[in-house]
Design a protein around this motif. Sequence first.
Motif, PDB file in Angstrom:
ATOM      1  N   TRP A   1    -110.618 -14.807 -20.189  1.00 16.89           N
ATOM      2  CA  TRP A   1    -110.891 -15.990 -21.018  1.00 16.89           C
ATOM      3  C   TRP A   1    -112.356 -16.357 -21.051  1.00 16.89           C
ATOM      4  O   TRP A   1    -112.862 -16.890 -22.025  1.00 16.89           O
ATOM      5  CB  TRP A   1    -110.065 -17.185 -20.534  1.00 16.89           C
ATOM      6  CG  TRP A   1    -110.300 -17.481 -19.080  1.00 16.89           C
ATOM      7  CD1 TRP A   1    -109.611 -16.978 -18.019  1.00 16.89           C
ATOM      8  CD2 TRP A   1    -111.324 -18.300 -18.521  1.00 16.89           C
ATOM      9  NE1 TRP A   1    -110.142 -17.428 -16.841  1.00 16.89           N
ATOM     10  CE2 TRP A   1    -111.188 -18.256 -17.115  1.00 16.89           C
ATOM     11  CE3 TRP A   1    -112.348 -19.094 -19.059  1.00 16.89           C
ATOM     12  CZ2 TRP A   1    -112.037 -18.949 -16.254  1.00 16.89           C
ATOM     13  CZ3 TRP A   1    -113.192 -19.788 -18.201  1.00 16.89           C
ATOM     14  CH2 TRP A   1    -113.026 -19.713 -16.811  1.00 16.89           C
TER      15      TRP A   1
ATOM     16  N   LYS B   1    -110.688  -9.965 -28.552  1.00 17.19           N
ATOM     17  CA  LYS B   1    -109.537  -9.134 -28.214  1.00 17.19           C
ATOM     18  C   LYS B   1    -109.068  -9.304 -26.777  1.00 17.19           C
ATOM     19  O   LYS B   1    -108.002  -8.821 -26.423  1.00 17.19           O
ATOM     20  CB  LYS B   1    -109.849  -7.667 -28.501  1.00 17.19           C
ATOM     21  CG  LYS B   1    -111.048  -7.124 -27.780  1.00 17.19           C
ATOM     22  CD  LYS B   1    -111.153  -5.624 -28.051  1.00 17.19           C
ATOM     23  CE  LYS B   1    -112.282  -4.988 -27.298  1.00 17.19           C
ATOM     24  NZ  LYS B   1    -113.462  -4.788 -28.107  1.00 17.19           N
ATOM     25  N   PHE B   2    -109.849  -9.994 -25.958  1.00 19.62           N
ATOM     26  CA  PHE B   2    -109.429 -10.161 -24.568  1.00 19.62           C
ATOM     27  C   PHE B   2    -108.499 -11.340 -24.373  1.00 19.62           C
ATOM     28  O   PHE B   2    -108.162 -11.687 -23.253  1.00 19.62           O
ATOM     29  CB  PHE B   2    -110.644 -10.280 -23.654  1.00 19.62           C
ATOM     30  CG  PHE B   2    -111.515  -9.071 -23.728  1.00 19.62           C
ATOM     31  CD1 PHE B   2    -110.994  -7.820 -23.445  1.00 19.62           C
ATOM     32  CD2 PHE B   2    -112.832  -9.164 -24.131  1.00 19.62           C
ATOM     33  CE1 PHE B   2    -111.776  -6.688 -23.547  1.00 19.62           C
ATOM     34  CE2 PHE B   2    -113.617  -8.033 -24.240  1.00 19.62           C
ATOM     35  CZ  PHE B   2    -113.081  -6.792 -23.938  1.00 19.62           C
ATOM     36  N   PHE B   3    -108.088 -11.979 -25.446  1.00 12.16           N
ATOM     37  CA  PHE B   3    -107.229 -13.138 -25.243  1.00 12.16           C
ATOM     38  C   PHE B   3    -105.855 -12.728 -24.735  1.00 12.16           C
ATOM     39  O   PHE B   3    -105.135 -13.530 -24.172  1.00 12.16           O
ATOM     40  CB  PHE B   3    -107.186 -14.066 -26.473  1.00 12.16           C
ATOM     41  CG  PHE B   3    -106.091 -13.806 -27.470  1.00 12.16           C
ATOM     42  CD1 PHE B   3    -106.291 -12.935 -28.517  1.00 12.16           C
ATOM     43  CD2 PHE B   3    -104.880 -14.475 -27.380  1.00 12.16           C
ATOM     44  CE1 PHE B   3    -105.295 -12.732 -29.449  1.00 12.16           C
ATOM     45  CE2 PHE B   3    -103.882 -14.272 -28.310  1.00 12.16           C
ATOM     46  CZ  PHE B   3    -104.085 -13.392 -29.344  1.00 12.16           C
ATOM     47  N   THR B   4    -105.514 -11.439 -24.853  1.00 12.26           N
ATOM     48  CA  THR B   4    -104.247 -10.985 -24.292  1.00 12.26           C
ATOM     49  C   THR B   4    -104.403 -10.486 -22.857  1.00 12.26           C
ATOM     50  O   THR B   4    -103.434 -10.441 -22.119  1.00 12.26           O
ATOM     51  CB  THR B   4    -103.652  -9.841 -25.126  1.00 12.26           C
ATOM     52  OG1 THR B   4    -104.712  -8.969 -25.495  1.00 12.26           O
ATOM     53  CG2 THR B   4    -102.987 -10.378 -26.353  1.00 12.26           C
ATOM     54  N   SER B   5    -105.627 -10.083 -22.478  1.00 10.53           N
ATOM     55  CA  SER B   5    -105.757  -9.505 -21.144  1.00 10.53           C
ATOM     56  C   SER B   5    -106.330 -10.498 -20.134  1.00 10.53           C
ATOM     57  O   SER B   5    -106.609 -10.145 -19.006  1.00 10.53           O
ATOM     58  CB  SER B   5    -106.594  -8.230 -21.182  1.00 10.53           C
ATOM     59  OG  SER B   5    -107.807  -8.452 -21.843  1.00 10.53           O
TER      60      SER B   5
END
Lengths: 538, 334, 274
Positions: C240, C233-237
Amino acid sequence: MRRIARLTSLVALTLLFLGTAPAMAQSTFIFGAQGEPVDLDPAIITDGISSRITRQIYEGLTKYKGATTEVVPALAEKWTVSADGTAWTFTLRRNVKFHDGTPFDAAAVVWNFERWRFTKHPQHENQLKAGKTFEYYEAQFGGFDDKSLITKVEAVNPTTVRITLKAPQGPFLANLAMFVFDMVSPKAAEKWGTALSKNPVGTGPFKFVEWKVGQEVILEANKDYWDKATAAKVQRVIVRNIKDSSQRLAALKAGEIHGMEGVNPDDVKVVRADPNLQIILRPTNTTGYVAFNYKVKEFQNKRVRQAIAQAINKKGIVDALYGGTGMAANQFQPPPLWGHNKDLKDFEFNPQRSRDLLKEAGFAQGLKDITWEDGRKEPLQFWYMPVSRPYYPNPKEIAEAMAADLAKAGITVQLQTTDWAVYLDKRKNGQLPLYMLGWTGDNGDPDNFVCYFFCNPGASREGFYANQQLAEVLLQGQKLTDQPKRAELYRRAEQMIHDDVARIFIANNQPPLAFQKKVKGYVANPTSSEYFNTVSLQ
Amino acid sequence: MGAYAIKRFLTIVPVLIGISLIVFSFIHLIPGDPAVAMLGERATPQRVAEVRAQLGLDHPLYTQYLIYVGKILRGDLGASILRGDPVLRDLVRRFPATVELALSAILIAILVGIPMGIIAAVWRNSVFDGVSRLVALTGVSMPIFWLGLMLAWFFGVVLRWLPTGFRLGTDVTLASVTNFYILDSLLTKNPQALASSLRHLILPAVALSTIPMAVIARMTRASLLEVLSQEYIRTAEAKGLHQGAVILRHAMRNALLPVMTVTGLQVGRLLAGAILTETIFSWPGIGLWIYESIQARDYPIVQGATLFIATIFVMVNLLTDVLYAAVDPRIKYD
Amino acid sequence: MHRLLANRVARGGLAIIALFTLMAVLSPVFLPYNPTVDADLLARLKPPTWTHPFGTDALGRDILMRILHGARVSLGLGVGSVVLAALVGSFLGLLAGYVGHRTDLCLMFCMDILLAFPATLLAIAIVAMIGPGLRNSLIAISVVSIPFYARITRGEVLALKEREFVTAARGLGGSARRILLWHIFPNTLPPLTVQTTLAVAFAILEAAALGFLGLGAQPPIPEWGAMLADSYKFFTSGAWWAFFFPGAAIMLSVLGFNLVGDALRDALDPRLRT
């Protein structure tokens, strides 16, 4: 030759469009939902994804005003109540029609109440046969047929309805504003039967167009809406199902959708930093807790419960894992509710005190295994939910953090989860020793928060917690209609729950929604009952 | 030829029976009462009884199986527990999305894999050969979900070039004819929809293409080397034909046969194995549906979709075999 | 083996396998790690630095540490399921090949049916039915790998059965079990080695996929696929590192086994030697 020319132009146009970012038609509001609706029959559904859509199509007698839980007129223009609080008379709005042309009148209201109330009503019975239940009616009004709190619903004249209750109910008007009690077109219900769930017909500002299974639900503005002042400002609404929260945000950033619910806590700052996007917080109406099972011998000892309560660093968890939208909770009702107890003081976070308490309780070596009342011994399992809810936006992370906190105070837990339905099932049967869950208020009434959990002492659903005094206080609150008196009772109840460490309240959250900056007029309601007719795009 | 095809076709009948047996037994792998497991908290005893009846759980096992097969033969793959919709209808509705993605991935794999294999074979043991081997092996070692995620992150979030999910932008309307979006856009002469669906296809198709690309490249290289080592090519070479011309004219046709076979096998695998890619890219095909149904414990969907896909898998493999036989004169139809 | 070592590709692969094996074996010895107490909410999602070379995850846990310890889980799952599959599969293959007749027909039919399913789908479906967890994913991956072993072993047994040393042993009155164990089985090993190396690669990948879908390891066990799922889910925030490194670990370890398997196949299959 001409065909080749046409083909070439098609290719050229395609290439042209390939390079461009999507430009949306201004009159369509596209909302990214967390999943697929289950059903679009308001009386059957229990989930927020479905009700988000039905609220645009249907209306009830009353509704919540703006961003509050204040009850205001909707399809009922005004109402009066008898002195003993058991007879309500509603005056209905005139000239309202369902989308299929059926007039909305007293007969339609009576028909709807009868459908909810009577298990032998043809449009009730067929739902039961299809495995659906009128769950909320049962919960809010005590049951069906003879068990129903509502004993009579009659049409006095075409615009007047009288509802008679067995006993007064404090939250009656607030209950009627819930999405489940929205009015469906009797004609459509009889025409479609159980398929009404896929062919909804109401009186609301939007009409149902199409449900593309697995993708989206499309609505269009109701040109004949009864109130020109609050008619829809956009021509169409598309509610697109994007299950994954990151995908949803990516779609928002790419301009594919205008708004979304269920923002990852860690994405809140991403949205805030984006000049094209905005965050709208839903006023808090939700509490996450950790509950004990009182068939576990260790948890029958208040010292052990308090040791666990003092071992969890609520503030640390809220600060780190709620993206700045949460706050530590010390009682069941969130601060905006009128039954909230401002004077209540929480236990402090203190792992050393936890160890001492455990030692006093006879667990000098810490707590690792538990014994059930029937003699079964097993390692202490701590259950966390498999799905994100407003009160626990990322249950797994929160559970891991709590488990680490507990370990530091000498309490070793094994993290466990299972499928959501099974989870709720196990909880209902009292099989979870220590578990996370929470509640989002349905109607803004304290009764809806506290009584649901503590009015049935010893219920397996609540881990067999039995506190007779507490239940009496709460039941008294339910029967009164005087708000200050009721508030006093709910404040007392909260203190009793706290003093007994009956369960541990972890956090309240203001669930964040994210929108394009050009979206105006979106009002986030604490009950999640949002009406898209106020939304416009600039 | 026809006789071979028929014979080959008959061999899959027992296989299909076996598949149905395994898929049938799925429901009995669930711990506890399958009906209760499926219905979860909302189960009323009445509803449990109904689902038991629907699944035929009250009969002895062999009767249950016969009922199950009978239903399959009538095109009834059961109904979703959650929504009550017939599984087969939704499978058919979602299948085009999966096919579109798989075929696009295969196309990419062929367009890159075959030239890569040819070059590696012609200049064997060169640096390019070594590199292409490493690339191919990396391709088969790639966790697709990771690659997909990296692509989505880099091209979707960092560069913002391409959409990271779904088949079509919300700004575009497309009349659905076949549910193959590219085909539909062409049929309805809708360039905007065509562009949008192509843009949405790129990332998932690239992610999905890595394994077949690697396999095709390796196979092209191997079979080309084998053909090149054969007598008639040497003869042609001896006659003084230019090397490039030799390869193109003589070797490729024969070398491509095994490549065609592995490509066929890969198509079958992709139709089946897109669960991870579809999940990463919210691609509304069968894979995503299976994943969501597993999460929702909608077992009839998991069962029905598995049966459907396994059947397709077997059929595609069969078709590959038959095609191979049709093209390759060396196969004897005995 | 000599030829294998002479091959640069194989050496690279062996080096990778050795590296990951060392990680799996040594990490618990030299870097004790207790995942249940590991959480530092103040240090969550920190980008790579000298103290945290791979950064930290959503709970402030050191990603490098979790990858090191995840090696044991992921390789263990890969190797374990292959060992199980190899034992069961080659036993079935030996049985089918040696006994022949109806047993052979029956067993091979079952294997064909298992092979008729796409492997990933079958593994996912099995775990979906029997429930998530490390043990169940191990079982599921084994089940889908069994047919390969059964077929290869059977093929070898059929080929070996009529060879001189076997007929000789039979002529000398050796019991069936003895012949099978001492004469036939050892000779089936070379092709099985290739298969095993490639199967481990496949199994690690499948295990990671199951973990990624939430069907494998349960928290807080550090398993690469599950780590990837947690940080997806961190691929938007922009965090990486939280998903890059676990995925890279999966890819690299799988690549190691594939490189060796590929070189082994070349070494054993003279037709492909170039």
